[in-house]
Design a protein around this motif. Sequence first.
Motif, mmCIF file in Angstrom:
data_model
loop_
_atom_site.group_PDB
_atom_site.id
_atom_site.type_symbol
_atom_site.label_atom_id
_atom_site.label_comp_id
_atom_site.label_asym_id
_atom_site.label_seq_id
_atom_site.Cartn_x
_atom_site.Cartn_y
_atom_site.Cartn_z
ATOM 1 N N MET A 1 90.263 53.850 22.690
ATOM 2 C CA MET A 1 88.864 54.128 22.393
ATOM 3 C C MET A 1 88.435 55.433 23.053
ATOM 4 O O MET A 1 88.994 55.812 24.091
ATOM 5 C CB MET A 1 87.984 52.987 22.909
ATOM 6 C CG MET A 1 88.172 51.667 22.189
ATOM 7 S SD MET A 1 87.104 50.369 22.890
ATOM 8 C CE MET A 1 88.035 49.947 24.368
ATOM 9 N N PRO A 2 87.416 56.108 22.505
ATOM 10 C CA PRO A 2 86.850 57.272 23.197
ATOM 11 C C PRO A 2 86.348 56.857 24.579
ATOM 12 O O PRO A 2 85.948 55.708 24.785
ATOM 13 C CB PRO A 2 85.689 57.691 22.287
ATOM 14 C CG PRO A 2 86.002 57.095 20.959
ATOM 15 C CD PRO A 2 86.755 55.829 21.227
ATOM 16 N N ILE A 3 86.344 57.761 25.518
ATOM 17 C CA ILE A 3 86.008 57.427 26.903
ATOM 18 C C ILE A 3 84.605 56.839 27.023
ATOM 19 O O ILE A 3 84.384 55.905 27.787
ATOM 20 C CB ILE A 3 86.165 58.675 27.815
ATOM 21 C CG1 ILE A 3 85.996 58.289 29.288
ATOM 22 C CG2 ILE A 3 85.198 59.770 27.400
ATOM 23 C CD1 ILE A 3 87.087 57.415 29.821
ATOM 24 N N TRP A 4 83.649 57.371 26.237
ATOM 25 C CA TRP A 4 82.293 56.844 26.323
ATOM 26 C C TRP A 4 82.244 55.399 25.878
ATOM 27 O O TRP A 4 81.493 54.589 26.451
ATOM 28 C CB TRP A 4 81.321 57.685 25.482
ATOM 29 C CG TRP A 4 81.545 57.592 23.990
ATOM 30 C CD1 TRP A 4 82.296 58.420 23.209
ATOM 31 C CD2 TRP A 4 81.012 56.595 23.101
ATOM 32 N NE1 TRP A 4 82.278 58.014 21.892
ATOM 33 C CE2 TRP A 4 81.499 56.898 21.800
ATOM 34 C CE3 TRP A 4 80.181 55.486 23.271
ATOM 35 C CZ2 TRP A 4 81.175 56.121 20.680
ATOM 36 C CZ3 TRP A 4 79.865 54.709 22.158
ATOM 37 C CH2 TRP A 4 80.356 55.023 20.878
ATOM 38 N N ARG A 5 83.068 55.050 24.879
ATOM 39 C CA ARG A 5 83.082 53.677 24.397
ATOM 40 C C ARG A 5 83.783 52.747 25.387
ATOM 41 O O ARG A 5 83.434 51.561 25.505
ATOM 42 C CB ARG A 5 83.746 53.597 23.025
ATOM 43 C CG ARG A 5 83.704 52.197 22.444
ATOM 44 C CD ARG A 5 83.923 52.177 20.949
ATOM 45 N NE ARG A 5 83.880 50.803 20.446
ATOM 46 C CZ ARG A 5 82.753 50.127 20.206
ATOM 47 N NH1 ARG A 5 81.582 50.720 20.411
ATOM 48 N NH2 ARG A 5 82.797 48.892 19.755
ATOM 49 N N GLN A 6 84.763 53.251 26.094
ATOM 50 C CA GLN A 6 85.423 52.448 27.119
ATOM 51 C C GLN A 6 84.411 52.004 28.187
ATOM 52 O O GLN A 6 84.387 50.840 28.588
ATOM 53 C CB GLN A 6 86.554 53.242 27.761
ATOM 54 C CG GLN A 6 87.731 53.498 26.825
ATOM 55 C CD GLN A 6 88.806 54.328 27.492
ATOM 56 O OE1 GLN A 6 88.979 54.279 28.709
ATOM 57 N NE2 GLN A 6 89.531 55.114 26.699
ATOM 58 N N TYR A 7 83.575 52.945 28.613
ATOM 59 C CA TYR A 7 82.545 52.589 29.597
ATOM 60 C C TYR A 7 81.520 51.637 28.986
ATOM 61 O O TYR A 7 81.052 50.695 29.640
ATOM 62 C CB TYR A 7 81.853 53.856 30.108
ATOM 63 C CG TYR A 7 82.647 54.610 31.143
ATOM 64 C CD1 TYR A 7 82.878 54.062 32.398
ATOM 65 C CD2 TYR A 7 83.164 55.875 30.875
ATOM 66 C CE1 TYR A 7 83.602 54.747 33.363
ATOM 67 C CE2 TYR A 7 83.899 56.575 31.826
ATOM 68 C CZ TYR A 7 84.110 56.004 33.064
ATOM 69 O OH TYR A 7 84.838 56.671 34.018
#
Length: 309
Positions: A21-27
């Motif tokens: 997943m994109p990093i923003w979505r991981q968070y």
Amino acid sequence: MNTAAPPPSAAPAPAAALPSMPIWRQYYVLTKPRVVQLIVFCALIGMVLAVPGLPSGAALLRMAVACAGIWLVAAAAAAFNCLVEKSIDAKMKRTAWRPTARGELSDRQALGFSAALCVAGSAILYLWVNPLTMWLTFATFVGYAVIYTVILKPLTPQNIVIGGASGAMPPVLGWAAMTGYVGPEALILFLIIFLWTPPHFWALALYRVEDYRKSGLPMLPVTHGNEFTRLQVLLYTFILTAACLLPFIYRMSGWVYLAAALVLNAGFMWHAFRLWRHYSDALARKTFRFSLIHLSLLFAALLVDHYLL
């Protein structure tokens, strides 16, 4: 609130095979958004019920700020939970996709994210709502992230019963945000969620029992078996029904709420009764999903009734 988000559609695939997943979505995933949405909704109901009549512009602004602060602290608790339980999550199909379980986010990243959200949310509540709400929200964070996740969950099959106190706090937080104190009405709402949590969660644990067995967590279906857990789900729906009548008995709600409470609790008891008599994973899933509908519509009925009184 100790609710469990339904697994994503990609859950059956092995965690390692899932695309990154994109990093923003991981968070974002770490915040357990569906769970936090329900928490904020219940807190908002507490806020609205604490204000007689239609809220003023100032009251609406206060509600918005309080919701933001509570969302941030609840999201921080969820992220901390993902960090602490990363090895357990990796063994369970419904949670193996989380970025902490897959090793996509480091412990330092997850801990820093959780701490930043908690500090930001606490500051908002202390500065622009009131200190009582901040301390109650922070206590809820400690209750869920530390007492429940770290101590109770791996220790006792009654973890969800005892730890449910943290999940039942949102209406109390909302009430305190608008009034500066905790009234008996808020405690009634607390009791309803506290008694709702075990049958809600155990319905999930019944059809996810193999996941919990692999994880080593002493969940009730693992330690006491399927039949005993089904009986507990049914018995709790009886007690929950009695608690759901308290808003009407205490005169914080009227006939609209009473009618909705009777129908919704009859539905919950019917699902639990069918589950007790003839178990299937499909029935357990239906019971779990209905429990979410039950709580959402019950609190929505309180809201509607509040403006009809």
